[in-house]
Design a protein around this motif. Structure first.
Motif, PDB file in Angstrom:
ATOM      1  N   GLN A 155      46.303  21.291  48.827  1.00  0.00           N
ATOM      2  CA  GLN A 155      47.110  20.534  49.783  1.00  0.00           C
ATOM      3  C   GLN A 155      46.959  21.093  51.195  1.00  0.00           C
ATOM      4  N   GLN A 205      48.462  24.983  49.969  1.00  0.00           N
ATOM      5  CA  GLN A 205      48.354  25.632  48.648  1.00  0.00           C
ATOM      6  C   GLN A 205      47.163  25.039  47.908  1.00  0.00           C
ATOM      7  N   MET A 208      45.346  24.984  43.649  1.00  0.00           N
ATOM      8  CA  MET A 208      45.506  25.405  42.258  1.00  0.00           C
ATOM      9  C   MET A 208      44.261  26.149  41.772  1.00  0.00           C
ATOM     10  N   ALA A 218      53.066  13.576  52.096  1.00  0.00           N
ATOM     11  CA  ALA A 218      52.727  14.979  52.358  1.00  0.00           C
ATOM     12  C   ALA A 218      51.213  15.197  52.266  1.00  0.00           C
ATOM     13  N   TYR A 236      49.148  14.149  50.141  1.00  0.00           N
ATOM     14  CA  TYR A 236      48.827  14.600  48.783  1.00  0.00           C
ATOM     15  C   TYR A 236      48.462  13.422  47.877  1.00  0.00           C
ATOM     16  N   ALA A 237      48.275  12.238  48.445  1.00  0.00           N
ATOM     17  CA  ALA A 237      47.937  11.076  47.615  1.00  0.00           C
ATOM     18  C   ALA A 237      46.553  11.246  47.002  1.00  0.00           C
ATOM     19  N   GLU A 260      46.081  11.989  43.430  1.00  0.00           N
ATOM     20  CA  GLU A 260      46.022  12.849  42.241  1.00  0.00           C
ATOM     21  C   GLU A 260      45.931  12.018  40.958  1.00  0.00           C
TER      22      GLU A 260
END
Lengths: 348, 348
Positions: A93, A103, A105, A176, A178-179, A181
């Motif tokens: 992100q 951040q 993963m 945010a 973050y679209a 996923e």
């Protein structure tokens, strides 16, 4: 830090001259889980020079120092016209406006990093960043499928799985940034546990890491599978699994059939929900599926999506195609595209 | 054609005067499967007058003549300042730029109808049209949740189920203005057959029609259910099913639990995929769920979505709320909003 020139991506002096020698470039930095690709890209999307560097992802500090060293290495070795700006595509992100890597993963980014500011300080160039799949989607908009279609989906299947959604020529970013996923769309309720905490997500079934994990588990039931040896030698790729399925290996067939089923379910949902004209795909897992034959994995997925989507959605849907952009460079082009988008907004 | 004034929506002369008497209005025509709602709406979203007319959906010709008669009836009865334009929200697929109603599933529109041109000829007003859920979403953008948030989803559950997707303040339309068909997201693989041809779609589980069908089927196993009588009397609503579940009726509990499960799966997928700030809902099925109590259906769905979505997506996600717009007027406001959007683009 070892500098490795990308095999097959040498500096081609003749090609460089054909581009006009001093043509302006922007730098792209494709920050992946295991490697960093740095390159100089013209406004027309020509990669003038590209080099590959190792990523040490032991800690957040070493991850960042790998990026710094890669950019320093490239700028030192490539003593051509000064690039105009630098773009970074990173997993996880980001907050592009603040230049913040929030951040990740697959990389140990646990606290937000002002990566834009850090790189600007190091290089003296304007530096912009975004999520890597967003960046690759923007490259599709600028140099790929977006030249023809305003509503499309860019599907990336590599180590993980995500999508870039384009509506009316604009990337869908979400609240945010973050679209996209798609990897955590539920396609197999009650299926195996995903690291995200849900059961039955798309990613553990169809991503590169997910496919290898399924081989590992499946060998208990299929100890004679031809996948056994390459798995032990750590040379096994998702493409080999698909090829073994074509050759009739029962474990490979079981896994590939699950991939086709899960992927066609997710893409049918997407076609019904977003009514795209086209889905283009890229990323390591599907790389060897191009050129696509009638027996190819994505041909099967495409057939199922066309059969199962709603009539009006399927009528407007042209198909699922491999991206025309070089799959080894999609991330790099994406990163450089961020820099060109930035420069264009500032009238350069 | 019988003209029925909407119960509870009388012409309120005093309120009208408080609006300034001659305030400009646009007409909205909400074309539903069983009724047509026509109203005059100010630029601020105040419904000055609304009347309800019957829809005869025996044939395509009678469907269209119902619309014509409704508009004629309203314009004849409501002799106030001439409205500036007319907007129509219709079920199914439309081509707004061409004024075309392409097709519908719940109404017998089998061949494309130039509804914009027909209505312009009849009324002398500029006439625009769009899909009804798109229209309601545009009303949310103009008068509702869109005043605060640029990335949201409008979920409509009535006879059917669909969503309006808003990204960065823009409605996601798709390649053929058909985006938003959430009702055919696969949430229950191998589940019952949907009229669309797939098995396990969201709509047959959660829509008003779908819930009644499940009661009908379920009564074979639960002949003592308290839903038996209202179903036979044809007075049963989805809200009554949810209430019966609260009261402990086993059949109602089974159906409601399936609705909660399916809806939370679909909305978790949406939150992961589109990273909205908010989901707002409207439509007949959820109408009586407002005001939402802690035991309410949507509270349960909301809890599951917040628990299951990806960390970054859930952090940016504020919640699932009932729309602030009057649920009985959402379609009408949507239709009028189309007219106001049109007028605004032309500087009126």
């Amino acid at each position: 830090m070892v500098e490795e020139k990308t095999p097959g991506v040498p500096y081609d002096a003749e090609h460089r001259r054909s581009l006009g020698g001093s043509e302006a470039t922007a730098l792209g930095v494709d920050v992946g889980g295991t490697k960093i690709l740095v390159g100089a890209v013209t406004k027309a999307g020509e990669v003038v020079e590209a080099r590959r560097y190792r990523m040490d992802r032991s800690t957040q500090e070493l991850t960042l120092s790998s990026i710094r060293t890669a950019v320093e290495g490239f700028m030192g070795a490539w003593a051509d016209t000064a690039p105009l700006a630098l773009g970074l595509g990173v997993v996880g992100q980001t907050k592009p406006a603040a230049g913040l890597w929030v951040q990740a993963m697959n990389l140990p980014i646990h606290s937000p990093v002002p990566l834009g500011r850090l790189m600007r300080k190091q290089t003296g160039l304007p530096c912009v960043l975004d999520n890597d799949v967003h960046a690759a989607t923007l490259a599709e908009l600028r140099w790929g499928i977006g030249k023809e279609y305003k509503d499309f989906i860019y599907l990336n299947i590599g180590t993980g799985l995500a999508a870039g959604l384009v509506s009316n020529g604009q990337l869908v970013r979400g609240a945010a940034n973050y679209a996209g996923e798609l990897g955590h769309m539920l396609v197999d309720p009650g299926g195996s546990l995903c690291p995200c905490g849900q059961r039955g997500c798309l990613e553990p079934i169809c991503s590169g890491d997910g496919i290898l994990a399924q081989v590992r588990e499946g060998l208990i039931d299929y100890p004679d599978s031809i996948l056994c040896e390459p798995l032990r030698d750590e040379t096994l790729t998702a493409s080999q699994v698909f090829q073994a399925a074509e050759a009739g290996d029962p474990l490979a067939m079981r896994i590939t059939s699950k991939v086709v089923q899960a992927l066609s379910t997710a893409l049918t949902n997407l076609v019904n929900l977003l009514n795209p004209a086209v889905i283009v795909y890229g990323g390591g897992v599907l790389k060897d599926n191009r050129p696509v034959g009638t027996s190819g994995l994505m041909e099967k997925v495409s057939g199922l999506v066309s059969a199962n989507a709603l009539v009006a959605a399927r009528r407007a849907f042209i198909g699922i195609w491999p991206s025309h952009l070089d799959p080894d460079r999609a991330g790099l082009l994406g990163a450089a595209c961020l820099a060109w988008d930035y420069l264009e907004k500032r009238g350069r």
